[in-house]
Design a protein around this motif. Structure first.
Motif: not given
Length: 696
Positions: A65-74, A378-381, A399-402, A405-409
């Protein structure tokens, strides 16, 4: 009858959610995985007499995983004790990104979970002149491969029927690199894991949600002793996988001709153009806000008439008395004050889903990335911010997909500035009060003002993000890495299911709060301390003789007198000095105060308060009642200065307890929600103060 748990897993933009909606229809629910704010979608259907629970897992490119929602899958797939651990799995792949889809499939397969492969969007393979030999692919993967097109329903019957057939449960074929054989074996033995591959995964994962502190410490000690670096282990596995996958793809995939530029590529020349791309995007936004006013007018009038009839019927059936007053003057106007805005909210959410379903939203992310960077975003924002136009809560969660850390916050902190659907009823009623219904250059002036308020929220978000960028430092520079899905005609079934899900969540979520607030307001208005309330009839009767009031005028003054000296009136007058500098009387002050539970409560509060104080059956519309409200000196309460002050206050203030709670869940501290509450509300008060005093 026990149900089978079946999970859909796949990369983003492979049509997984469309497939989920096709299979389950309206028989689905949305919640959160235990201990997280990650969306959990579960649907239900029956096949061959067997009850099926279908899980739509968050999109992920791999089990690293690279983000919180991907962590859930594993976390779920690696833990058979997890309540959502599936009995069977369909990995959904894309024919034009076959290698990437197979990487995820092989990882899931090597975990030892019964799995089949669904190759979705086969129509895009035909357009790209790509042929895939399904039979050879099935042989190579040692499982059934099902071609499908979820948008048209092709392959759905086969998927349903295949659930009751045998799923391949291949033993792990992944060969642990020699460098890691001994430490992986040690991890497997100490944690009592079922395979070397799972032990390798545990060693290569920096964070595994379900492990105890002791188990995490055991893995970390073995890593340190053997100089194991998780990132290097992940790279080693990926390279191993692609050697195997390249050989498979070479056997099963062929091109039937010279590759031509796709329709999406041609369209992108215009829609992502450095000039025309922005013109088209803002033009679409402008049309959307015009539609919110023009299309919604007829259904809003119908809803308004319906609730006026219900109020009249309740008074006629129940007669005079506390129960009649509670229902007719409290509950019905309170709920009606929110329900009337459902057409506008539906139009707004419909347009947002349309942009997403068509594939255009990804282009918006691409267009806006270079404009977001200077503000620390970010553009993802863009996706969280635009999602916040419907509701800040899913926007903040998106925003979990960003990765940065700073851009997500920063995205989480500024998302509530975006004008959510809860603000829309407030904007609509205040614009109707203070902005004339005229046209400007052929466009509705009220619609133009509404769009200006939405842009104002965006500008505030960017300004505060820029300030946050200066305060919060980051040692990493981020880059926008994403893939563009192909343009396509929206799956209307999928779109309307999403529309129903979001609108119903607004109705029932807001409805509970409005109902509770309406009852509380009525109770507070029906009782009051002191002689002025107890002797209201005698006081007003005396004033009626002195002023020669008609019977109707006397009844109106009696209701107004009781309201002013009720408990509700006393509360309003207590807090009035706080809001008087920005132009609000005690009635408006009550509305603003209750709005801190949820913004849309303002409309229900005003509907309840002005219904209690009104006896004119012709004044069915809350707007009309508010428009006629006057100060003791005879001036209108809702003049331009007060209206603009309220619009600005609601544009910037943090008035949503649920949003504060979700920010706490995302940031794991009350520090940031409290900063949001103080800064946003303080800024709102300052802007409202300046506007009121400049326009007064």
């Amino acid at each position: 009858m026990n149900s089978i748990k079946v999970a859909l897993i796949g990369n983003p933009n492979v049509g997984k959610s469309t497939l989920f909606n096709r299979l389950t229809g309206l028989k689905q629910r949305v919640g959160n995985y235990p201990g997280t704010t990650v969306d959990k979608r579960i649907g239900f259907f029956t096949e061959n007499g067997q009850s099926i629970q279908l899980y739509d897992f968050p999109g992920t490119y791999s089990l690293y995983p690279k983000a919180a929602d991907e962590e859930v899958v594993f976390d779920i797939l690696s833990n058979p004790e997890h309540p959502d651990f599936p009995d069977k799995v369909f990995v959904v792949g894309h024919p034009l990104r076959l290698k990437r889809s197979l990487l995820l499939f092989k990882q899931v397969q090597d975990l030892g979970i019964p799995v089949k492969f669904v190759l979705n969007m086969m129509d895009e393979a035909e357009k790209g002149q790509i042929k895939i030999n399904i039979e050879k692919l099935s042989q190579s993967l040692h499982t059934q491969v099902i071609p499908s097109n979820a948008r048209t329903g092709e392959g759905l019957d086969v998927i349903k029927e295949s659930i009751s057939t045998e799923f391949a449960k291949e033993p792990a074929k992944f060969k642990v690199p020699l460098l890691y054989v001994n430490p992986v074996k040690e991890i497997r033995e100490k944690l009592k894991l079922k395979s070397d591959y799972l032990a390798f995964q545990y060693a290569a994962q920096p964070n595994i949600l379900h492990l105890t502190a002791e188990e995490k410490s055991t893995i970390e000690n073995i890593r340190k002793q053997n100089h194991m670096v998780p990132a290097r282990m992940q790279i080693a596995e990926t390279l191993y996988r692609y050697d195997e996958i390249d050989a498979i793809v070479e056997q099963v995939e062929s091109s039937s001709g010279e590759k031509k530029r796709s329709f999406s590529e041609k369209l992108d020349n215009v829609l992502t153009h450095g000039f025309w791309g922005y013109i088209i995007f803002f033009g679409l936004l402008f049309l959307m806000f015009q539609a919110i006013y023009s299309w919604a007018e007829v259904p809003m009038d119908a809803i308004d008439s319906l609730f006026a009839m219900l109020q009249s019927q309740a008074q006629g059936i129940l007669g005079d008395g506390p129960l009649s007053s509670l229902i007719a003057d409290g509950i019905i106007p309170g709920i009606g004050g929110v329900v009337i805005f459902i057409p506008q909210i539906s139009i707004l959410i419909f347009f947002l889903l349309l942009l997403e379903e068509s594939g255009y939203m990804s282009r918006v992310v691409f267009l806006m990335d270079k404009w977001m960077k200077p503000f620390g975003l970010s553009g993802k924002s863009v996706v969280p911010l635009m999602s916040s136009v419907a509701c800040a809560i899913p926007g903040i969660m998106a925003a979990r997909n960003i990765e940065n850390t700073r851009e997500r916050l920063l995205t989480v902190l500024v998302a509530p500035f975006m004008t959510c659907s809860a603000r829309l009823p407030v904007y609509a009623i205040l614009i109707a009060l203070v902005i004339p219904k005229h046209s400007f250059l052929g466009f509705d002036l009220q619609g133009i003002v509404l769009m200006a308020l939405y842009l104002l929220g965006l500008f505030a978000a960017l300004i505060f993000a820029f300030i946050g960028k200066k305060v919060l430092k980051s040692q990493y520079k981020s880059y926008l890495i994403m893939e563009m899905p192909a343009y396509h005609v929206p799956d209307w079934r999928n779109l309307f299911l999403g529309l129903w899900e979001k609108v119903s969540a607004f109705i029932f979520g807001a409805g509970r709060i409005i109902l509770a607030v309406s009852v509380v307001l009525w109770v507070l208005s029906a009782w009051g301390p002191g002689e002025n309330f107890k002797n209201a009839e005698d006081i007003i009767a005396k004033q009626s003789i002195e002023n020669s009031w008609t019977e109707s005028e006397q009844a109106h003054h009696l209701e107004a007198h009781k309201l002013e000296y009720s408990m509700l009136g006393h509360i309003g007058k207590t807090i009035e000095p706080v809001f008087r500098p920005i132009g609000y009387d005690w009635k408006i002050s009550i509305g603003v105060l209750t709005s801190f539970a949820a913004r849309e409560v303002f409309v229900g509060t005003m509907a309840t308060i002005y219904s209690i104080g009104s006896d004119n059956e012709d004044e069915t519309q809350i707007v009309q009642r508010m428009r006629n409200e006057k100060n003791p000196d005879g001036s209108l309460v809702f003049n331009l200065a007060t209206g603009v002050s309220l619009l600005l206050f609601y544009a910037f203030a943090m008035q949503c307890m649920s949003t504060l709670a979700i920010v706490y869940r995302e940031t794991k501290t009350w520090k940031w929600p409290l900063i949001q509450l103080v800064l946003m509300s303080g800024f709102a008060y300052l802007c409202a103060f300046l506007a009121y005093n400049l326009l007064q």
